[in-house]
Design an enzyme around this catalytic site. Structure first.
Site, PDB file in Angstrom:
ATOM      1  N   HIS A   1       0.835  -1.214   0.000  1.00 19.98           N
ATOM      2  CA  HIS A   1       0.000   0.000   0.000  1.00 19.98           C
ATOM      3  C   HIS A   1       0.867   1.261   0.000  1.00 19.98           C
ATOM      4  O   HIS A   1       0.789   2.103   0.913  1.00 19.98           O
ATOM      5  CB  HIS A   1      -0.967   0.009   1.198  1.00 19.98           C
ATOM      6  CG  HIS A   1      -2.120   0.976   1.021  1.00 19.98           C
ATOM      7  ND1 HIS A   1      -3.327   0.820   1.650  1.00 19.98           N
ATOM      8  CD2 HIS A   1      -2.248   2.095   0.268  1.00 19.98           C
ATOM      9  CE1 HIS A   1      -4.139   1.808   1.320  1.00 19.98           C
ATOM     10  NE2 HIS A   1      -3.503   2.606   0.477  1.00 19.98           N
ATOM     11  N   ILE A   2       1.642   1.398  -1.082  1.00 21.01           N
ATOM     12  CA  ILE A   2       2.570   2.544  -1.192  1.00 21.01           C
ATOM     13  C   ILE A   2       2.145   3.500  -2.306  1.00 21.01           C
ATOM     14  O   ILE A   2       2.931   4.320  -2.775  1.00 21.01           O
ATOM     15  CB  ILE A   2       4.016   2.042  -1.426  1.00 21.01           C
ATOM     16  CG1 ILE A   2       4.067   1.069  -2.613  1.00 21.01           C
ATOM     17  CG2 ILE A   2       4.594   1.411  -0.164  1.00 21.01           C
ATOM     18  CD1 ILE A   2       5.463   0.669  -3.030  1.00 21.01           C
TER      19      ILE A   2
HETATM   20  C1  8YV Z   1      -3.010   6.584   2.300  1.00 27.47           C
HETATM   21  C2  8YV Z   1      -4.752   5.952   0.637  1.00 27.47           C
HETATM   22  O1  8YV Z   1      -1.659   6.608   2.340  1.00 27.47           O
HETATM   23  O2  8YV Z   1      -5.297   8.189   0.375  1.00 27.47           O
HETATM   24  C3  8YV Z   1      -5.720   7.037   0.445  1.00 27.47           C
HETATM   25  O3  8YV Z   1      -6.936   6.760   0.359  1.00 27.47           O
HETATM   26  O4  8YV Z   1      -5.096   4.832   0.606  1.00 27.47           O
HETATM   27  C4  8YV Z   1      -3.349   6.281   0.887  1.00 27.47           C
HETATM   28  O5  8YV Z   1      -2.965   7.403   0.180  1.00 27.47           O
HETATM   29  C5  8YV Z   1      -3.415   5.609   3.291  1.00 27.47           C
HETATM   30  O6  8YV Z   1      -4.778   5.700   3.428  1.00 27.47           O
HETATM   31  C6  8YV Z   1      -2.754   5.913   4.616  1.00 27.47           C
HETATM   32  O7  8YV Z   1      -3.188   7.075   5.147  1.00 27.47           O
END
Ligand code: 8YV
Length: 334
Positions: free
Chosen positions: A296-297
């Site tokens: 999840h990057i």
């Molecule tokens: C975040 C994401 O980094 O913005 C989102 O919805 O999934 C990612 O950009 C993640 O939610 C952690 O905060």
């Protein structure tokens, strides 16, 4: 700032100091400068110990009825460090009149870049190839097709959810000499240029599955999209199709995906999001060579994350000084 009493802000995750300093000037901060990830129970006990007026948290923090009840009437605003909001009980927030700030737009390029990296890593078997270098497999085979992957040229791309991020991905794929872009979603988009009108085609979800060589998930997770990629969906996809998910793990039924990858119903999948996160290291999907998984990057580029942090700071400062947030989530239309 109207009253002398500084509003209390609970910050759940670690942030670069410049943003903490900006918040400290206005808020009575409940912040621990540690990379420790606090469990849901630990967050609840911090709320009980120090009821906050506002919370700042990442997309992994579940803002459910239990947490909102624990926080009680004192909680007036939530600042989520994300564009996604599927981790927040919106109905309960609406009932309690709690306002929500979020971070759309500033991460679009970062996520779209990562989507291309994931797509190419999956289609050209980058993880397998790197493993072959490390375990001495390189140079062992005379087969000219060794480690061959799937080309992008002249392919049909299917994008599920042509919002800001979906469109940014499509724009990045056009220079790869793709054939066309199919997209599905709630409504057809109006394109001005003749080139775009030729390139982009709005189709039904099932049609997109049947015709696409690459299927990219870029829509929000909600009651309509939960597990929309299930056994029936995979049965309709091409056997040499590749699935990419940079949106939310819950949009895919992972058991059905495992079977589809194992049985060759689709060629490969690249996931930046899973259920749960983190994915347990013994999860069946991690045993498959044709499944590439990133942690999840999507928005993990320095610019995107700094701009997300600044947006959270601005949303909070504006709300507590009676000004409109930069980006407030419209709960009714969310
Ligand atoms: C975040 C994401 O980094 O913005 C989102 O919805 O999934 C990612 O950009 C993640 O939610 C952690 O905060």
């Amino acid at each position: 700032m109207t009253s002398a009493v500084r509003p209390r802000l609970l910050v759940v995750h670690q942030m670069p100091t410049q943003f903490i300093h900006a918040l400290e000037r206005v808020f009575d901060l409940d912040y621990k400068d540690t990379s420790t990830r606090f469990t849901h129970e630990q967050i609840l006990s911090r709320i009980r110990a120090n009821p906050p007026d506002a919370m700042l948290f990442p997309g992994q923090t579940k803002i459910d009825k239990e947490l909102l009840t624990t926080a009680g009437d004192k909680l007036k605003m939530l600042a989520t460090f994300s564009v996604g909001f599927d981790h927040i009980d919106l109905k309960e927030c609406k009932k309690r009149g709690i306002a929500i700030g979020y971070t759309p737009g500033v991460l679009t390029d970062g996520v779209a870049d990562l989507a291309i990296a994931l797509l190419l890593a999956t289609s050209r078997r980058v993880a397998e190839a790197m493993k072959a270098v490390r375990n001495g497999q390189w140079g062992q085979s005379s087969d000219i097709m060794w480690m061959c992957g799937k080309p992008l040229v002249n392919s049909t791309i299917g994008i599920v959810g042509l919002g800001q991020i979906g469109l940014a991905i499509a724009r990045r794929l056009q220079p790869f000499s793709i054939e066309r872009i199919l997209y599905s979603g709630t409504r057809e988009k109006q394109f001005d240029s003749e080139n775009d009108k030729r390139m982009f085609q709005f189709v039904e979800f099932n049609e997109l599955l049947r015709q696409s060589d690459f299927v990219i998930i870029a829509c929000a997770l909600n009651d309509q999209t939960r597990h929309m990629f299930n056994k029936q969906a995979f049965e309709q996809m091409k056997n040499d199709a590749i699935l990419i998910n940079i949106a939310r793990g819950g949009i895919i039924n992972q058991e059905a995906l495992y079977d589809a990858l194992k049985n060759g119903q689709i060629q490969a999948a690249g996931l930046d999001v899973t259920t749960p996160e983190p994915l347990p290291t013994d999860h069946p999907l991690l045993s498959l060579e044709n499944c590439t998984i990133f942690p999840h990057i999507g928005s993990a580029d320095v610019n995107a994350r700094h701009q997300m942090a600044q947006l959270c700071v601005d949303n909070l400062l504006n709300f507590f000084s009676g000004k409109p947030m930069v980006h407030e989530l419209k709960i009714d239309s969310a």
